[in-house]
Enzyme design. Structure first.
Site, PDB file in Angstrom:
ATOM      1  N   CYS A   2       0.850  -1.184   0.000  1.00  0.00           N
ATOM      2  CA  CYS A   2       0.000   0.000   0.000  1.00  0.00           C
ATOM      3  C   CYS A   2       0.881   1.228   0.000  1.00  0.00           C
ATOM      4  O   CYS A   2       2.094   1.126   0.189  1.00  0.00           O
ATOM      5  CB  CYS A   2      -0.873   0.044   1.257  1.00  0.00           C
ATOM      6  SG  CYS A   2      -2.141  -1.228   1.286  1.00  0.00           S
ATOM      7  N   GLY A  28      -0.892   0.671  -5.053  1.00  0.00           N
ATOM      8  CA  GLY A  28      -2.201   0.095  -4.771  1.00  0.00           C
ATOM      9  C   GLY A  28      -3.274   0.732  -5.604  1.00  0.00           C
ATOM     10  O   GLY A  28      -3.356   1.954  -5.678  1.00  0.00           O
ATOM     11  N   ASN A 104       0.903   0.799   5.995  1.00  0.00           N
ATOM     12  CA  ASN A 104       1.536  -0.006   4.948  1.00  0.00           C
ATOM     13  C   ASN A 104       2.351  -1.062   5.675  1.00  0.00           C
ATOM     14  O   ASN A 104       3.245  -0.728   6.443  1.00  0.00           O
ATOM     15  CB  ASN A 104       2.439   0.881   4.073  1.00  0.00           C
ATOM     16  CG  ASN A 104       3.280   0.099   3.083  1.00  0.00           C
ATOM     17  OD1 ASN A 104       4.346   0.551   2.683  1.00  0.00           O
ATOM     18  ND2 ASN A 104       2.832  -1.071   2.676  1.00  0.00           N
ATOM     19  N   GLY A 105       2.003  -2.325   5.424  1.00  0.00           N
ATOM     20  CA  GLY A 105       2.718  -3.400   6.104  1.00  0.00           C
ATOM     21  C   GLY A 105       1.759  -4.501   6.470  1.00  0.00           C
ATOM     22  O   GLY A 105       0.673  -4.601   5.895  1.00  0.00           O
ATOM     23  N   TYR A 245      10.856  -4.438  -7.332  1.00  0.00           N
ATOM     24  CA  TYR A 245       9.605  -4.314  -8.075  1.00  0.00           C
ATOM     25  C   TYR A 245       8.721  -3.137  -7.667  1.00  0.00           C
ATOM     26  O   TYR A 245       8.232  -2.398  -8.512  1.00  0.00           O
ATOM     27  CB  TYR A 245       8.796  -5.607  -7.935  1.00  0.00           C
ATOM     28  CG  TYR A 245       7.400  -5.515  -8.502  1.00  0.00           C
ATOM     29  CD1 TYR A 245       7.197  -5.413  -9.869  1.00  0.00           C
ATOM     30  CD2 TYR A 245       6.281  -5.509  -7.667  1.00  0.00           C
ATOM     31  CE1 TYR A 245       5.917  -5.301 -10.405  1.00  0.00           C
ATOM     32  CE2 TYR A 245       4.997  -5.392  -8.195  1.00  0.00           C
ATOM     33  CZ  TYR A 245       4.819  -5.299  -9.555  1.00  0.00           C
ATOM     34  OH  TYR A 245       3.561  -5.186 -10.078  1.00  0.00           O
ATOM     35  N   SER A 286       8.157  -2.872 -15.608  1.00  0.00           N
ATOM     36  CA  SER A 286       8.915  -3.376 -14.466  1.00  0.00           C
ATOM     37  C   SER A 286      10.353  -3.773 -14.805  1.00  0.00           C
ATOM     38  O   SER A 286      11.227  -3.710 -13.948  1.00  0.00           O
ATOM     39  CB  SER A 286       8.179  -4.570 -13.847  1.00  0.00           C
ATOM     40  OG  SER A 286       7.885  -5.528 -14.854  1.00  0.00           O
ATOM     41  N   ASP A 349      11.771  -7.916 -13.946  1.00  0.00           N
ATOM     42  CA  ASP A 349      12.285  -7.729 -12.582  1.00  0.00           C
ATOM     43  C   ASP A 349      12.146  -8.993 -11.750  1.00  0.00           C
ATOM     44  O   ASP A 349      12.998  -9.299 -10.930  1.00  0.00           O
ATOM     45  CB  ASP A 349      11.534  -6.585 -11.898  1.00  0.00           C
ATOM     46  CG  ASP A 349      10.086  -6.949 -11.653  1.00  0.00           C
ATOM     47  OD1 ASP A 349       9.338  -7.089 -12.635  1.00  0.00           O
ATOM     48  OD2 ASP A 349       9.708  -7.157 -10.492  1.00  0.00           O
ATOM     49  N   CYS A 385       5.740 -13.939   1.574  1.00  0.00           N
ATOM     50  CA  CYS A 385       6.104 -12.794   2.411  1.00  0.00           C
ATOM     51  C   CYS A 385       5.016 -12.596   3.469  1.00  0.00           C
ATOM     52  O   CYS A 385       3.837 -12.650   3.156  1.00  0.00           O
ATOM     53  CB  CYS A 385       6.209 -11.536   1.554  1.00  0.00           C
ATOM     54  SG  CYS A 385       6.537 -10.058   2.523  1.00  0.00           S
ATOM     55  N   CYS A 438      15.785  -7.418   4.188  1.00  0.00           N
ATOM     56  CA  CYS A 438      15.053  -8.675   4.313  1.00  0.00           C
ATOM     57  C   CYS A 438      15.055  -9.344   2.942  1.00  0.00           C
ATOM     58  O   CYS A 438      14.639  -8.743   1.953  1.00  0.00           O
ATOM     59  CB  CYS A 438      13.613  -8.407   4.752  1.00  0.00           C
ATOM     60  SG  CYS A 438      12.615  -9.915   4.831  1.00  0.00           S
TER      61      CYS A 438
HETATM   62  P1  AMP Z   1       4.217 -13.932 -13.199  1.00  0.00           P
HETATM   63  O1  AMP Z   1       4.506 -14.272 -14.610  1.00  0.00           O
HETATM   64  O2  AMP Z   1       2.805 -14.250 -12.872  1.00  0.00           O
HETATM   65  O3  AMP Z   1       5.196 -14.528 -12.271  1.00  0.00           O
HETATM   66  O4  AMP Z   1       4.328 -12.366 -13.071  1.00  0.00           O
HETATM   67  C1  AMP Z   1       5.549 -11.745 -13.028  1.00  0.00           C
HETATM   68  C2  AMP Z   1       5.316 -10.279 -13.121  1.00  0.00           C
HETATM   69  O5  AMP Z   1       4.573  -9.810 -11.991  1.00  0.00           O
HETATM   70  C3  AMP Z   1       6.609  -9.521 -13.148  1.00  0.00           C
HETATM   71  O6  AMP Z   1       6.600  -8.794 -14.338  1.00  0.00           O
HETATM   72  C4  AMP Z   1       6.592  -8.605 -11.958  1.00  0.00           C
HETATM   73  O7  AMP Z   1       6.893  -7.311 -12.399  1.00  0.00           O
HETATM   74  C5  AMP Z   1       5.177  -8.637 -11.437  1.00  0.00           C
HETATM   75  N1  AMP Z   1       5.121  -8.771  -9.968  1.00  0.00           N
HETATM   76  C6  AMP Z   1       6.066  -9.166  -9.114  1.00  0.00           C
HETATM   77  N2  AMP Z   1       5.616  -9.165  -7.845  1.00  0.00           N
HETATM   78  C7  AMP Z   1       4.346  -8.775  -7.887  1.00  0.00           C
HETATM   79  C8  AMP Z   1       3.332  -8.560  -6.906  1.00  0.00           C
HETATM   80  N3  AMP Z   1       3.545  -8.778  -5.605  1.00  0.00           N
HETATM   81  N4  AMP Z   1       2.130  -8.141  -7.343  1.00  0.00           N
HETATM   82  C9  AMP Z   1       1.892  -7.936  -8.647  1.00  0.00           C
HETATM   83  N5  AMP Z   1       2.804  -8.121  -9.622  1.00  0.00           N
HETATM   84  C10 AMP Z   1       4.013  -8.537  -9.258  1.00  0.00           C
END
Ligand code: AMP
Length: 462
Positions: A2, A28, A104-105, A245, A286, A349, A385, A438
């Protein structure tokens, strides 16, 4: 995840909070809200809406929010539960007057806390863990807002960057591990708080410093005061995934430019997983900064082989004939003339579930790419997480059960290379990064043991 924003004593408090939240929108998109207290502290107005900041707030909403002190929140989608009911700021009128809170957390053992409090008669209005803090504050015998905050926080564990707005002032707090970010700025002699510095850039606020891990900051008519009421941890646990990210690249977080750490991660990735190719293609947005670093180091030309549409994120109208990967195609479109016959390095990323990545790889191949070498600018995400990043259960994390070869097959890439943990830590440019960040999502080394929490967590408020 958030985003939170707060401003103390400014004529345009609601307006600036609206703008600050707009800059934090990437943190968010599910819901948003602003609480504003009037100048004599007798009336707090709260507006909460589902969706984006610009969708939820018009002139009418801003006009309703009268006063010079405000806090606001953008909420990341985590549960299917009622969107506005769980939106923040959480607001109550308790025995000490009005109180609004943004978080946020993610608090640990939240379900256990909820049961304990409900057994004593507490009635919860939301399913968010943040509400626990309100009940703890209302039970506190402490005499001041700041001391009630300290009282409540000293009883809980977990990750929090928080802003409290009460009749007598504003309190900012960051947990002793420092998982989530929170920064202090100044605009026209007024104090501002934000999850990220990018919000300060938009409103021309000057960055002053971070709220330190374990610090509680009180702002009232006497100015800003700092307190360190909790037991100090030698090691910190700042969330490295913010740099991977979540944060916006124009933010400076934990003392580092997010853009620069991402470019560095791409350079290290190129060193660790080189390959023969014609083009380096980022997954926008990303993967852009890491791809720039990869291209620089590998001397393979960088190209925008995928174009992101910034106007259509989702649609409720789909074509009647089924189109493969329709959702992803709405957002991303391959540049066929560039990709045809090429060996491409695709840089992103992170890889979480792998479902989006697979669709992207298919799209690039359908556009004519001859070989796809997927490079990921962080290590395999193997663990969930508990501190505010919405990573799914371990079973859904691709890398928790599959090796590299299996993952490459799953996402339809010819080869796959992940940045090592050492490489990622290196990209931050700190001495002893292991004692600062972390990395639990990559190695399962949870700073605070989650074992007792697995069964007792409420849906996180993130
Ligand atoms: P996937 O192919 O479903 O593993 O999606 C990977 C993509 O989701 C990457 O391009 C990341 O930029 C993005 N991503 C990474 N972590 C999150 C997150 N917690 N929530 C939404 N998107 C994410």
């Amino acid at each position: 995840m958030c985003g939170i924003f707060g401003i103390f004593d400014h004529d345009e408090a609601a307006n600036l909070t609206y703008l600050g939240l707009s800059s934090l929108q990437h943190r968010g998109q599910e819901a948003t809200g602003i609480a504003c207290i009037n100048n004599d502290g007798t009336k707090m107005e709260v507006v909460k809406r589902g969706g984006l900041v610009a969708e939820g707030f018009g002139k009418e909403e801003i006009r309703r929010l009268k006063g010079k002190k405000a806090v606001g929140h953008v909420r990341y989608s985590t549960t299917g539960a009622s969107i506005v009911r769980n939106a923040q700021p959480l607001y109550v009128n308790y025995r000490h007057g009005d109180l609004a809170l943004v978080h946020n957390g993610n608090l640990l053992q939240s379900a256990k806390w909820r049961t304990t409090l409900e057994d004593k008669g507490a009635i919860f209005q939301s399913v968010s863990d943040t509400e626990i803090l309100i009940h703890l504050m209302s039970r506190s015998d402490a005499k001041t807002l700041k001391d009630r905050v300290v009282d409540a926080l000293s009883r809980v564990r977990g990750a929090y960057s928080l802003l409290f707005l009460g009749e007598t002032g504003m309190v900012a707090a960051r947990d002793p591990w420092g998982y989530r970010p929170l920064v202090i700025g100044k605009i026209d002699n007024s104090w501002v708080f934000s999850s990220e510095t990018c919000a300060f850039s938009l409103i021309n606020a000057q960055f002053v410093r971070s709220v330190e891990p374990g610090e509680v900051v009180l702002v009232n008519e006497n100015g800003l005061q700092s307190f360190f009421p909790f037991k100090e941890h030698k090691n910190k646990a700042k969330c490295i995934f913010e740099h991977v990210y979540f944060a916006r690249p124009d933010t400076n977080m934990f003392g580092h430019s997010v853009y620069k750490t991402r470019v560095r991660s791409g350079r290290i990735l190129a060193r660790e997983h080189s390959c023969e190719a014609d083009l380096v293609i980022p997954v926008p947005d990303s993967g852009i900064a890491a791809a720039i670093g990869y291209a620089e180091k590998s001397k393979i030309p960088f190209a925008m082989g995928l174009i992101r549409s910034h106007y259509v994120g989702r649609t409720f109208i789909e074509p009647s004939q089924s189109i493969r990967s329709f959702g992803v195609k709405l957002k991303l479109s391959p540049v066929k003339d560039l990709l045809e016959g090429k060996r491409v390095v695709v840089v992103d990323d992170s890889l979480v579930r792998g479902t989006t990545s697979r669709k992207i790889m298919d799209m690039i191949r359908e556009a004519g790419a001859k070989e796809i070498h997927l490079r990921i600018a962080c290590p395999p995400v193997t663990h969930s997480c508990f501190y505010g990043i919405d990573t799914p259960t371990r079973e859904e994390l691709l890398a928790s059960s599959k090796n590299n070869r299996e993952i490459a097959n799953f996402v339809h890439a010819d080869t796959l290379g992940y940045l090592s943990k050492a490489g990622l830590l290196d990209s931050m440019g700190d001495k002893n990064p292991e004692s600062i960040y972390c990395t639990a999502c990559f190695d399962g080394n949870y700073p605070q043991s989650p074992s007792a929490d697995l069964a007792t967590n409420m849906p996180p408020s993130v």
